[in-house]
Motif scaffolding. Sequence first.
Motif, PDB file in Angstrom:
ATOM      1  N   ILE A 144      47.133  46.429  43.882  1.00  0.00           N
ATOM      2  CA  ILE A 144      46.652  46.731  42.444  1.00  0.00           C
ATOM      3  C   ILE A 144      46.812  48.073  41.992  1.00  0.00           C
ATOM      4  O   ILE A 144      46.453  49.136  42.525  1.00  0.00           O
ATOM      5  N   ASN A 145      47.870  48.229  41.041  1.00  0.00           N
ATOM      6  CA  ASN A 145      48.355  49.569  40.537  1.00  0.00           C
ATOM      7  C   ASN A 145      47.226  50.403  39.983  1.00  0.00           C
ATOM      8  O   ASN A 145      47.429  51.902  40.200  1.00  0.00           O
ATOM      9  N   TRP A 146      46.058  49.940  39.401  1.00  0.00           N
ATOM     10  CA  TRP A 146      45.139  50.894  38.859  1.00  0.00           C
ATOM     11  C   TRP A 146      44.581  51.740  39.987  1.00  0.00           C
ATOM     12  O   TRP A 146      44.309  53.193  39.699  1.00  0.00           O
ATOM     13  N   LYS A 155      45.843  73.134  36.986  1.00  0.00           N
ATOM     14  CA  LYS A 155      46.573  73.133  38.121  1.00  0.00           C
ATOM     15  C   LYS A 155      47.888  72.632  38.046  1.00  0.00           C
ATOM     16  O   LYS A 155      48.591  72.642  39.302  1.00  0.00           O
ATOM     17  N   LYS A 156      48.570  72.131  37.090  1.00  0.00           N
ATOM     18  CA  LYS A 156      49.740  71.837  36.856  1.00  0.00           C
ATOM     19  C   LYS A 156      50.004  70.409  37.723  1.00  0.00           C
ATOM     20  O   LYS A 156      51.071  70.148  38.484  1.00  0.00           O
ATOM     21  N   LEU A 157      48.862  69.719  38.087  1.00  0.00           N
ATOM     22  CA  LEU A 157      48.995  68.475  38.874  1.00  0.00           C
ATOM     23  C   LEU A 157      49.203  67.283  37.878  1.00  0.00           C
ATOM     24  O   LEU A 157      48.310  67.047  37.078  1.00  0.00           O
ATOM     25  N   TYR A 158      49.960  66.266  38.204  1.00  0.00           N
ATOM     26  CA  TYR A 158      50.577  65.398  37.164  1.00  0.00           C
ATOM     27  C   TYR A 158      49.848  63.895  38.069  1.00  0.00           C
ATOM     28  O   TYR A 158      50.645  63.538  38.871  1.00  0.00           O
ATOM     29  N   VAL A 159      48.730  63.647  37.639  1.00  0.00           N
ATOM     30  CA  VAL A 159      48.163  62.294  38.216  1.00  0.00           C
ATOM     31  C   VAL A 159      48.349  61.374  36.971  1.00  0.00           C
ATOM     32  O   VAL A 159      48.990  61.201  36.158  1.00  0.00           O
ATOM     33  N   THR A 160      47.491  60.412  37.043  1.00  0.00           N
ATOM     34  CA  THR A 160      47.455  59.188  36.330  1.00  0.00           C
ATOM     35  C   THR A 160      46.061  58.711  35.870  1.00  0.00           C
ATOM     36  O   THR A 160      45.253  58.504  36.466  1.00  0.00           O
ATOM     37  N   GLY A 161      45.685  58.932  34.663  1.00  0.00           N
ATOM     38  CA  GLY A 161      44.336  58.467  34.009  1.00  0.00           C
ATOM     39  C   GLY A 161      44.528  57.148  34.036  1.00  0.00           C
ATOM     40  O   GLY A 161      45.367  56.602  33.104  1.00  0.00           O
ATOM     41  N   MET A 162      43.202  56.618  34.563  1.00  0.00           N
ATOM     42  CA  MET A 162      43.274  55.039  34.481  1.00  0.00           C
ATOM     43  C   MET A 162      41.978  54.616  33.770  1.00  0.00           C
ATOM     44  O   MET A 162      40.935  54.744  34.309  1.00  0.00           O
ATOM     45  N   VAL A 163      42.201  54.124  32.322  1.00  0.00           N
ATOM     46  CA  VAL A 163      40.866  53.816  31.591  1.00  0.00           C
ATOM     47  C   VAL A 163      41.377  52.237  31.158  1.00  0.00           C
ATOM     48  O   VAL A 163      42.149  51.883  30.238  1.00  0.00           O
ATOM     49  N   TYR A 164      40.813  51.150  31.842  1.00  0.00           N
ATOM     50  CA  TYR A 164      41.154  49.891  31.892  1.00  0.00           C
ATOM     51  C   TYR A 164      40.053  49.074  32.412  1.00  0.00           C
ATOM     52  O   TYR A 164      39.235  49.323  33.462  1.00  0.00           O
ATOM     53  N   GLU A 165      39.599  47.995  31.595  1.00  0.00           N
ATOM     54  CA  GLU A 165      38.446  47.117  32.063  1.00  0.00           C
ATOM     55  C   GLU A 165      37.294  47.924  32.315  1.00  0.00           C
ATOM     56  O   GLU A 165      36.869  48.729  31.663  1.00  0.00           O
ATOM     57  N   GLU A 176      47.649  24.723  34.817  1.00  0.00           N
ATOM     58  CA  GLU A 176      46.815  25.951  35.013  1.00  0.00           C
ATOM     59  C   GLU A 176      47.467  26.979  35.885  1.00  0.00           C
ATOM     60  O   GLU A 176      48.293  26.723  37.133  1.00  0.00           O
ATOM     61  N   VAL A 177      47.129  28.298  35.756  1.00  0.00           N
ATOM     62  CA  VAL A 177      47.783  29.126  36.382  1.00  0.00           C
ATOM     63  C   VAL A 177      46.481  30.181  36.617  1.00  0.00           C
ATOM     64  O   VAL A 177      45.755  30.552  35.845  1.00  0.00           O
ATOM     65  N   VAL A 178      45.931  30.700  38.125  1.00  0.00           N
ATOM     66  CA  VAL A 178      45.182  31.632  38.253  1.00  0.00           C
ATOM     67  C   VAL A 178      45.805  32.772  38.293  1.00  0.00           C
ATOM     68  O   VAL A 178      46.611  33.159  39.018  1.00  0.00           O
ATOM     69  N   LEU A 179      45.180  33.962  37.711  1.00  0.00           N
ATOM     70  CA  LEU A 179      45.487  35.507  37.947  1.00  0.00           C
ATOM     71  C   LEU A 179      44.331  36.255  37.974  1.00  0.00           C
ATOM     72  O   LEU A 179      43.253  35.624  37.712  1.00  0.00           O
ATOM     73  N   ASN A 180      44.722  37.606  37.963  1.00  0.00           N
ATOM     74  CA  ASN A 180      43.440  38.406  38.040  1.00  0.00           C
ATOM     75  C   ASN A 180      43.436  39.287  36.803  1.00  0.00           C
ATOM     76  O   ASN A 180      44.575  39.753  36.230  1.00  0.00           O
ATOM     77  N   LYS A 181      42.231  39.851  36.487  1.00  0.00           N
ATOM     78  CA  LYS A 181      42.197  40.723  35.238  1.00  0.00           C
ATOM     79  C   LYS A 181      42.863  42.158  35.401  1.00  0.00           C
ATOM     80  O   LYS A 181      43.240  42.829  34.569  1.00  0.00           O
ATOM     81  N   LEU A 226      45.054  29.782  31.408  1.00  0.00           N
ATOM     82  CA  LEU A 226      44.883  30.828  32.430  1.00  0.00           C
ATOM     83  C   LEU A 226      43.784  30.799  32.692  1.00  0.00           C
ATOM     84  O   LEU A 226      42.656  30.923  32.034  1.00  0.00           O
ATOM     85  N   ASN A 227      43.523  30.929  34.171  1.00  0.00           N
ATOM     86  CA  ASN A 227      42.039  31.086  34.869  1.00  0.00           C
ATOM     87  C   ASN A 227      41.953  32.397  35.413  1.00  0.00           C
ATOM     88  O   ASN A 227      42.663  32.638  36.249  1.00  0.00           O
ATOM     89  N   TRP A 228      40.959  33.152  35.002  1.00  0.00           N
ATOM     90  CA  TRP A 228      40.774  34.587  35.489  1.00  0.00           C
ATOM     91  C   TRP A 228      40.050  35.040  36.722  1.00  0.00           C
ATOM     92  O   TRP A 228      38.693  34.524  36.723  1.00  0.00           O
ATOM     93  N   VAL A 229      40.484  35.662  37.700  1.00  0.00           N
ATOM     94  CA  VAL A 229      39.508  36.309  38.552  1.00  0.00           C
ATOM     95  C   VAL A 229      39.191  37.456  38.245  1.00  0.00           C
ATOM     96  O   VAL A 229      39.940  38.389  37.653  1.00  0.00           O
ATOM     97  N   ASP A 230      38.045  37.790  38.472  1.00  0.00           N
ATOM     98  CA  ASP A 230      37.392  39.303  37.968  1.00  0.00           C
ATOM     99  C   ASP A 230      36.434  39.735  39.144  1.00  0.00           C
ATOM    100  O   ASP A 230      35.814  38.737  39.812  1.00  0.00           O
ATOM    101  N   PHE A 231      36.665  40.863  39.516  1.00  0.00           N
ATOM    102  CA  PHE A 231      35.736  41.582  40.474  1.00  0.00           C
ATOM    103  C   PHE A 231      35.732  43.031  40.090  1.00  0.00           C
ATOM    104  O   PHE A 231      36.436  43.686  39.351  1.00  0.00           O
TER     105      PHE A 231
END
Length: 446
Positions: free
Chosen positions: A213-215, A388-398, A151-156, A177-182
């Motif tokens: 966490i990259n998000w 504004k010519k601002l390059y950010v990052t849209g994050m739509v996940y979980e 078994e492996v523990v990882l995060n969503k 795979l055993n998933w941590v979520d929060f």
Amino acid sequence: MVSRRDFIGKSALLAGSLSFLKFSNPLFAETLENRVSKLGGKTPQESATDEDFWSWVRESYTLSPEVINLNAGGVSAQPKVVQDAHIFNYQMCNQGPSYYMWTILDKGREPLRAKLADLAGCDPEEIAINRNATEGLNTIIFGLHLKEGDEVVLNKYDYPHMITAWKQREKRDGIKLNWVDFDLPQENDDAIVKLYADKITSKTKIVHITHVINWVGQIMPARAIADMAHSKGCEVIIDGAHSFNHFDFKIPDTGADYFATSLHKWLGAPFGSGMLYIKKEKIKNIWPLLGNDDAGGSDIRMFEWLGTRSFASEMAIGNAVDFMAGIGIQRKEARLRYLKDYWMNKVKDNPKVKFSTSMNPKYSCGIGAFSIEGWSGSDIFSKLFDTKKLYVTGMVYEKLNCVRVSPNIYNSTWELDRLVDGIIEITKLDPPPPEKKEEKKDDKKK
């Protein structure tokens, strides 16, 4: 520039100093040292607001006058001295590829290994130079001796490429795979550690931790999780793609048995450069991703059998290390945190703005994520770029639907004022209909 023969010979003796810069661009190395010395006895926090110094740092890059890049978390701009070294090496290699690549430049790998190990706080014999965190982590994930039922523990909220790799091992080898979520953000070490501990069973062999966490830039209590995991007989993999040279720590501080990072993010090394760390006594336990005669041995170099690679790019990593080392990691960390707090403090009282990133310095550094009531992350991204010519990052996940802002030391407060203006303007607008819009995700590769 000096001859590459002299550089390779002398840099081997100076791996702990600004060796690569001093031999490739001695004038810039001297200027860097003089600029830092003018900060005098200022603390890192005091230096963080010295706009004269950071304006000089900004001038050391070749930034677009048309687009404001606030996505250093995806890939960072390289200082000009790094670009120059890469171009020089590249042009030299083209004069006589097999000679200059393998007879000259390749001999610089050991001095570079020593320099990276000094930055990472570990033994050079624990460092392999590769192309990115994805490659390094896949080397570990697919190289581990795991069998059906392990078994492996990882995060969503771990990085998608790592989740994909683990799912492939699950499908291929029958591991579980055993998933941590929060919810994010998290601000309680004990609660986070318990979430991981609760997923560990007698069959758990590996705990996979994403250091940042990259998000949203959530800093995880990696050492506390690792200590708990070790106490239960598990090994620990740490994804350091967003933490290495982002804030002040050494790899052994994390408790990692295995650690990988992308050097083209916060270090500002050439695109497609990375680093893998394996604790010395663990090296023999990992099968190389690419087969070679040393498999099963204890030489870290067996993980560098990539065939022909960009030696020109690889040797320019040393200039990036020197540039950041000259500034100092504590000073850099303070500046990144100052920039994050600068824009977040200006919008935190707006009732329509919500943060997915903690403002507690223990749980975040340079990355901040926000959402606006009624707006999707992809719509906010589009509006900020269009207006504004601002390059950010849209994050739509979980459970996330937000925008990530990740400035680097080359960004200025006036650019963040522009971000603040853009956020405030959006809060005054009616949101677009929640349909048809395509999710904007540009941080798919390490």
